[in-house]
Design an enzyme around this catalytic site. Structure first.
Site, PDB file in Angstrom:
ATOM      1  N   LYS A  65      27.781  29.431  28.950  1.00  0.00           N
ATOM      2  CA  LYS A  65      28.516  29.578  27.597  1.00  0.00           C
ATOM      3  C   LYS A  65      29.256  31.138  26.488  1.00  0.00           C
ATOM      4  CE  LYS A  65      28.348  24.946  26.590  1.00  0.00           C
ATOM      5  NZ  LYS A  65      28.916  23.797  25.440  1.00  0.00           N
ATOM      6  N   ASN A  85      33.581  26.918  27.213  1.00  0.00           N
ATOM      7  CA  ASN A  85      32.788  25.381  28.211  1.00  0.00           C
ATOM      8  C   ASN A  85      33.889  25.108  28.734  1.00  0.00           C
ATOM      9  OD1 ASN A  85      35.045  24.163  26.079  1.00  0.00           O
ATOM     10  ND2 ASN A  85      33.420  22.397  25.753  1.00  0.00           N
ATOM     11  N   ASP A  98      34.087  22.470  22.312  1.00  0.00           N
ATOM     12  CA  ASP A  98      33.143  21.900  21.807  1.00  0.00           C
ATOM     13  C   ASP A  98      33.498  21.645  19.770  1.00  0.00           C
ATOM     14  OD1 ASP A  98      31.040  21.416  23.680  1.00  0.00           O
ATOM     15  OD2 ASP A  98      29.852  23.621  23.571  1.00  0.00           O
ATOM     16  N   GLY A 121      20.420  26.536  15.236  1.00  0.00           N
ATOM     17  CA  GLY A 121      20.713  27.153  16.760  1.00  0.00           C
ATOM     18  C   GLY A 121      22.425  28.277  16.387  1.00  0.00           C
ATOM     19  N   ALA A 122      21.740  29.178  17.260  1.00  0.00           N
ATOM     20  CA  ALA A 122      22.823  30.271  17.911  1.00  0.00           C
ATOM     21  C   ALA A 122      23.182  30.171  19.241  1.00  0.00           C
ATOM     22  CB  ALA A 122      22.734  31.735  17.100  1.00  0.00           C
ATOM     23  N   LYS A 149      19.081  36.949  16.845  1.00  0.00           N
ATOM     24  CA  LYS A 149      20.602  36.530  17.165  1.00  0.00           C
ATOM     25  C   LYS A 149      21.058  35.935  16.015  1.00  0.00           C
ATOM     26  CE  LYS A 149      21.624  34.034  21.106  1.00  0.00           C
ATOM     27  NZ  LYS A 149      21.092  32.475  21.591  1.00  0.00           N
ATOM     28  N   THR A 211      23.832  17.562  18.089  1.00  0.00           N
ATOM     29  CA  THR A 211      24.668  17.806  19.281  1.00  0.00           C
ATOM     30  C   THR A 211      24.109  16.829  20.893  1.00  0.00           C
ATOM     31  OG1 THR A 211      23.725  19.778  19.772  1.00  0.00           O
ATOM     32  CG2 THR A 211      25.090  19.372  17.945  1.00  0.00           C
ATOM     33  N   TYR A 213      22.778  13.935  22.957  1.00  0.00           N
ATOM     34  CA  TYR A 213      23.076  12.843  23.059  1.00  0.00           C
ATOM     35  C   TYR A 213      22.576  11.946  24.595  1.00  0.00           C
ATOM     36  CZ  TYR A 213      25.454  14.184  27.961  1.00  0.00           C
ATOM     37  OH  TYR A 213      25.438  14.859  28.955  1.00  0.00           O
ATOM     38  N   GLY A 234      24.968  13.186  19.751  1.00  0.00           N
ATOM     39  CA  GLY A 234      26.067  13.917  20.524  1.00  0.00           C
ATOM     40  C   GLY A 234      27.790  13.056  20.906  1.00  0.00           C
TER      41      GLY A 234
END
Ligand code: NAP
Length: 269
Positions: A65, A85, A98, A121-122, A149, A211, A213, A234
């Protein structure tokens, strides 16, 4: 013939083809949506090869992404976070759907304004979610396995609202401070490590949004339910982000219910 697809690595878990093919069939659009596994070293060739082959658009997933954003002019939201995305290959434009998918799914359960939200998460999705939450007036705490990050992201986003970093190894310290926890890592996803991304002591009196699924009930969702938390997986985020991508490609109202049903069927639900 409308040719669409998804690129990522690995790609085996995706139910996006089922969702988009069902939508196109319902709308009477002659088209096909394919899941295409692309090795990281071949990303550029794959994107421009797809354009040469006549693809109208691509969705982009883990781990591309951010990398793919370098090849395209970006829509307003995508340009703020440099994560994409959805690609319109005819116009060479990159978008991010997203965030809108996440916010729509979240707002069905809770109003995020003034809530304290931990985003784990980054990467591409973590960035989009953190930015969207700040726009909604949440207080955002970012944590990430790779500390540099996470710090960088929190610093970049702090100009948009109340955003700070907290070290991944120490997130247990946040017990009692949080209203919402979001997993924006692949932990728990089919094909990845099946462990929970946060310490169990955080999993009470919070809403947990995973997120991931596939599977619909991840180890995180299971533990959160055991702790009495409200949970969101998700699935709806996937449907809403897919619907926005389709809107970009075909300019028509997406059939949300048809798309959700196709996803549920593909997941065996
Ligand atoms: P990405 O850009 O590759 O970022 C992955 C993130 O997860 C990074 O922050 C990474 O940390 C972290 N991570 C990876 N493996 C980890 C591990 N073993 N332990 C701890 N952290 C780890 O991926 P992305 O595009 O943001 O996607 C992330 C996830 O979002 C996907 O796996 C998918 O499940 C979910 N997603 C859901 C939807 C939906 O519609 N429901 C849509 C897109 C994505 P480092 O920085 O340390 O590498």
């Amino acid at each position: 013939m409308l040719i669409l697809g998804l690129i990522g690595y690995p790609i085996g878990h995706s139910v996006s083809p089922a969702m988009h093919n069902a939508a196109m069939e319902h709308l009477g659009v002659e088209g096909i949506y394919l899941a295409l596994e692309v090795r990281p070293q071949s990303l550029r060739d794959a994107v421009f090869g797809a354009k040469a082959l006549g693809f109208k658009g691509l969705n982009v997933t883990i781990p591309f992404k951010e990398e793919v954003a370098k090849f395209f002019r970006l829509g307003e939201f995508a340009s703020k976070i440099k994560a994409v995305n959805t690609l319109d290959l005819e116009r060479m434009l990159g978008y991010n759907t997203d965030a809108i998918g996440f916010i729509k799914a979240l707002e069905e359960k809770i109003d995020p304004s003034d809530k304290v939200v931990l985003v784990v998460g980054a990467g591409g999705v973590g960035k989009a979610i953190a930015y969207a939450l700040l726009e909604k007036g949440s207080e955002v705490i970012i944590t990430n396995r790779t500390m540099t990050k996470g710090i960088q992201l929190a610093e970049n986003l702090s100009k948009y609202g109340d955003c700070r970093f907290h070290p991944y190894e120490k997130i247990g310290e946040l017990e009692g401070e949080l209203d919402i926890i979001v997993n924006a890592t692949p932990l728990g996803m089919e094909g990845f490590e099946r462990k929970i991304p946060v310490p169990e002591e955080l999993l009470h009196d919070v809403l947990v949004f995973d997120t991931v699924y596939n599977p619909p009930e991840t180890p995180l969702i299971r533990k959160a339910k055991e702790g009495g938390c409200k949970v969101v997986n998700g699935l709806d985020m996937l449907v809403y982000q897919g619907a926005e991508s389709l809107r970009i490609w075909i300019g028509r109202e997406p059939p949300i219910d048809v798309m959700r049903e196709a996803v549920r069927k593909a997941l065996g639900l």
